[in-house]
Design a protein around this motif. Structure first.
Motif, PDB file in Angstrom:
ATOM      1  N   PRO A 255       0.776  -1.198  -0.321  1.00 58.51           N
ATOM      2  CA  PRO A 255      -0.038  -0.185  -0.298  1.00 58.51           C
ATOM      3  C   PRO A 255       0.845   1.107  -0.162  1.00 58.51           C
ATOM      4  O   PRO A 255       0.343   2.288  -0.959  1.00 58.51           O
ATOM      5  CB  PRO A 255      -0.839  -0.229   1.266  1.00 58.51           C
ATOM      6  N   LEU A 258       2.403   1.230  -3.823  1.00 63.30           N
ATOM      7  CA  LEU A 258       1.301   2.167  -4.314  1.00 63.30           C
ATOM      8  C   LEU A 258       1.431   4.019  -4.460  1.00 63.30           C
ATOM      9  O   LEU A 258       1.682   4.267  -5.099  1.00 63.30           O
ATOM     10  CB  LEU A 258       0.168   0.876  -3.795  1.00 63.30           C
ATOM     11  N   ALA A 259       0.960   4.291  -2.896  1.00 64.94           N
ATOM     12  CA  ALA A 259       0.490   5.171  -2.722  1.00 64.94           C
ATOM     13  C   ALA A 259       2.560   6.475  -3.034  1.00 64.94           C
ATOM     14  O   ALA A 259       1.514   7.515  -3.407  1.00 64.94           O
ATOM     15  CB  ALA A 259       0.253   6.018  -1.305  1.00 64.94           C
ATOM     16  N   THR A 293      -9.373   2.562  -8.701  1.00 62.99           N
ATOM     17  CA  THR A 293      -9.051   2.285  -7.287  1.00 62.99           C
ATOM     18  C   THR A 293      -9.471   0.843  -6.825  1.00 62.99           C
ATOM     19  O   THR A 293      -8.523   0.606  -6.102  1.00 62.99           O
ATOM     20  CB  THR A 293     -10.341   2.927  -6.474  1.00 62.99           C
ATOM     21  N   GLY A 296      -5.924  -0.872  -7.655  1.00 62.92           N
ATOM     22  CA  GLY A 296      -5.652  -0.601  -6.054  1.00 62.92           C
ATOM     23  C   GLY A 296      -5.539  -2.026  -5.083  1.00 62.92           C
ATOM     24  O   GLY A 296      -4.767  -2.512  -4.916  1.00 62.92           O
ATOM     25  N   GLY A 297      -7.012  -1.843  -4.766  1.00 64.10           N
ATOM     26  CA  GLY A 297      -7.517  -2.774  -3.364  1.00 64.10           C
ATOM     27  C   GLY A 297      -6.487  -3.488  -4.581  1.00 64.10           C
ATOM     28  O   GLY A 297      -6.376  -4.259  -3.235  1.00 64.10           O
ATOM     29  N   THR A 299      -4.103  -5.274  -6.362  1.00 64.56           N
ATOM     30  CA  THR A 299      -3.017  -4.857  -5.971  1.00 64.56           C
ATOM     31  C   THR A 299      -2.556  -5.331  -4.479  1.00 64.56           C
ATOM     32  O   THR A 299      -1.688  -6.147  -4.114  1.00 64.56           O
ATOM     33  CB  THR A 299      -2.258  -3.183  -6.504  1.00 64.56           C
ATOM     34  N   VAL A 300      -3.159  -4.215  -3.600  1.00 60.34           N
ATOM     35  CA  VAL A 300      -3.123  -4.283  -1.950  1.00 60.34           C
ATOM     36  C   VAL A 300      -3.494  -5.704  -1.467  1.00 60.34           C
ATOM     37  O   VAL A 300      -2.323  -6.215  -0.959  1.00 60.34           O
ATOM     38  CB  VAL A 300      -3.897  -3.304  -1.420  1.00 60.34           C
TER      39      VAL A 300
ATOM     40  N   SER B 154      -7.061  -3.206   3.508  1.00 59.90           N
ATOM     41  CA  SER B 154      -7.245  -4.016   1.781  1.00 59.90           C
ATOM     42  C   SER B 154      -7.474  -2.134   0.998  1.00 59.90           C
ATOM     43  O   SER B 154      -7.339  -2.260  -0.070  1.00 59.90           O
ATOM     44  CB  SER B 154      -7.982  -4.779   1.475  1.00 59.90           C
ATOM     45  N   PRO B 156      -6.558   0.821  -1.428  1.00 54.27           N
ATOM     46  CA  PRO B 156      -5.632   1.632  -1.628  1.00 54.27           C
ATOM     47  C   PRO B 156      -5.974   3.379  -1.594  1.00 54.27           C
ATOM     48  O   PRO B 156      -6.072   4.235  -0.761  1.00 54.27           O
ATOM     49  CB  PRO B 156      -5.442   1.653  -3.184  1.00 54.27           C
TER      50      PRO B 156
END
Lengths: 320, 315
Positions: A255, A258-259, A293, A296-297, A299-300, B154, B156
């Motif tokens: 995370p 990513l940020a 989004t 991104g989720g 990926t996490v 979870s 982002p």
């Protein structure tokens, strides 16, 4: 093992579903609607109503959600993620186009981080309380406290302005089409450095404490007592065990990575997913924002999954 | 300390009473110290924490006094003073739109501290609520709440915060605070839950339960005060994270926008500064790093100070 991976993957699905619900709810709760961009004096209320009906915005929220999520998972279809309201391109294609750039940035940073942070952390642990240790610990604490965007700005300033060695923006030189690896690498140096520095600070501290813990274990003392050479004790007995908890960090750092990548891409005008998101969110490009989004989720969740599985691979004591 | 016992008590076991007496004599010699006095002594041992407190106090005073004394000057631009050098009223000079950099910095620090403080209230509030219920109740309630935490973990986070801020109102400080608060409470919840899980079975909790204390009383009066250490850690991390997130948001152009001041939006036009005034990158950066460092050192100090098991070095 395979059964565990399968079970763990199944567990990820409800979490991703939860992410989808939250993201969808934010869009629903937010003031304004996707048809607002058509709202000009020349568009009649009847036409607006027709648009609302066309996009299905007059249906119950639950129906809208089901419709969106069923379309979203059909990734083999070109229009699965809808079309960008900004340029009319299919979102799925635009996202896939930018994935390699971001993956390159994140992957290389992670690689640099591991290559640099692990030896530094081990060095600090082996020479605990020495000057080397104190300097490393202090630098790591300060490095960890510097926000990633400020690091990015300074890396750009020193590399691009003071040293004048590296390009100030972009992923490749103008007029030079993709494929020139040296050009790509030359543009990647600064973004990767700035993204890696903060990660290194955190990882080095973690590596140090993990190594310290192992160094005080009985089996390390036994190895020393047996008269094994120091390098063998440290490398084979201590380091291998100290690296195990580091694997967890791999998943947990996704995370932040990513940020950090999003902010780094913005600073260096690097055409990846993060920059795409920052642009899209400003103009309320709903399909793009929703898609990114969710990516991104995903990926996490995948990062955590990978860490859990790897943990079992590197530590034979773990049984599923 | 020989005492002559009255004859009537001869043969009676008086050792307990004697022990009590000699204890009383000992206590007379050592000054009585309350919990808070002990905590302060433990805190003072933490050199970095004391320095952090000092630096934070200076920042706090600056962020309060200067904006109060100068009113709306932080947003007034004077075209004649564009890029003017340092002077007595403007120790850091004027920026590219002719506003006083020093006053803007103080005002920006103020917004950072306000956002950090307010967001951490939400973080600690939600985190304590969820963590306490989850750890105390256990069973399916714990399960449901922890799956909820998994989902939020979870997300982002930066994407979600950007989304909330840009959809609900760019530049609105309340939206920024809420966006940071409702996405950042998971660590606090996990720490508090872990503490509640162990303390739930502790003897003093059992005792309270046996005396007929209700759930609410046990949670609020018995367990929560003992779970202070992780709460302080979570709060310190929360302040640092919130301040940095707000600065990043404002830097990206979605947090606090000019003419309102923020440490992040002072860096918006950073590319101009590269060639003309690189020192202007330094000012907000230094303040930001100071806030983050001080928050974490102070957190460590307070955590150790509140922990009765920590020893006080004898002088």
């Amino acid at each position: 093992m395979a059964a565990y991976v399968f079970r763990r993957t199944l567990q990820a699905i409800p979490i991703l579903f939860g992410v989808a619900v939250i993201v969808f709810m934010i869009v629903q709760l937010a003031p304004g609607s996707p048809i607002d961009r058509f709202r000009t004096p020349r568009v009649s209320p009847a036409q607006l109503e027709a648009l609302t009906r066309l996009y299905g915005l007059d249906q119950p929220i639950l129906d809208q959600f089901v419709k969106w999520i069923t379309a979203f998972v059909q990734v083999w279809r070109r229009d699965a993620w809808g079309y960008s309201t900004l340029d009319g391109q299919p979102v799925l294609a635009s996202v896939l186009e930018r994935v390699p750039a971001t993956l390159r940035l994140m992957g290389l940073s992670l690689l640099v981080t591991i290559v640099v942070a692990v030896p530094i952390g081990v060095l600090a642990a082996v020479k605990q309380y020495s000057w080397t240790d104190k300097i490393i610990t202090t630098l790591a604490t300060i490095g960890y406290a510097i926000p990633s965007f400020i690091l990015g700005i300074y890396v750009l300033y020193f590399g691009g302005v003071v040293l004048k060695m590296f390009p100030l923006f972009g992923m490749e030189s103008l007029g030079r089409g993709g494929g020139d690896i040296f050009d790509l690498a030359w543009h990647l140096v600064l973004p990767v450095t700035s993204l890696a520095i903060q990660q290194i600070a955190g990882w080095a501290r973690y590596m140090r404490s993990s190594m310290l813990e192992v160094l005080h274990q009985d089996y390390v003392r036994t190895a020393k007592a047996k008269g094994l050479p120091r390098a063998r004790v440290l490398g084979k007995h201590a380091l291998r065990n100290a690296l195990i908890p580091i694997v967890t960090l791999l998943g947990l750092s996704i995370p932040a990575l990513l940020a950090g990548a999003a902010i780094t891409e913005f600073i260096f005008s690097y055409p990846g997913l993060g920059q795409y998101f920052v642009q899209a969110v400003g103009v309320r490009d709903y399909p793009v924002v929703l898609a990114l989004t969710m990516v991104g989720g995903l990926t996490v969740v995948l990062g955590n999954l990978l860490a859990d599985v790897l943990y079992g691979v590197v530590d034979p004591r773990i049984k599923y | 300390m020989d005492r002559i016992e009255p004859a009537s008590l001869a043969g009676v076991d008086t050792s307990a009473r004697d022990a009590l007496r000699s204890d009383t004599d000992e206590i007379d010699l050592i000054p009585v110290r309350t919990f808070w006095q002990l905590a302060r002594q433990r805190f003072m041992q933490h050199r970095l924490a004391v320095i952090a407190l000092f630096v934070l106090a200076i920042l706090l005073v600056m962020a309060t006094v200067i904006p109060l004394a100068t009113g709306i000057q932080y947003r007034l631009s004077d075209l004649r003073l564009i890029n003017d050098g340092p002077s007595l009223t403007a120790p850091l000079g004027y920026d590219e739109v002719g506003t006083n950099i020093f006053i803007r910095l103080a005002k920006g620090t103020q917004s950072s501290l306000i956002i950090g403080g307010a967001a951490v209230l939400i973080i600690v509030g939600i985190g304590t609520f969820v963590g306490a219920i989850s750890g105390y109740a256990g069973g399916w309630i714990d399960n449901v709440l922890m799956r909820m935490v998994d989902v939020v973990l979870s997300l982002p986070v930066l994407f979600i915060i950007l989304m909330i801020v840009s959809f609900f109102g760019v530049g609105d400080i309340r939206v920024v605070i809420i966006a940071i608060g409702i996405t950042g409470w998971t660590l606090a919840a996990r720490l508090i839950r872990a503490e509640f899980l162990t303390l739930r079975e502790a003897d003093f909790v059992q005792a309270a339960r046996a005396l007929g204390a209700g759930h609410r009383r046990i949670i609020l009066r018995h367990i929560l005060p003992s779970a202070m250490a992780p709460l302080v850690v979570a709060a310190a991390l929360g302040v640092a994270d919130s301040v940095v997130t707000e600065a990043a948001l404002s830097f990206l152009g979605y947090g606090i926008s000019p003419p309102d001041a923020s440490l992040g939006n002072m860096l918006n036009k950073v590319r101009i500064y590269f060639f003309s005034a690189p020192e202007r990158i330094l000012y907000p950066s230094v303040v930001l790093v100071l806030i983050v460092l001080c928050a974490s050192f102070l957190g460590d100090g307070i955590r150790d100070a509140l922990d009765p098991r920590q020893r006080i070095a004898s002088k």
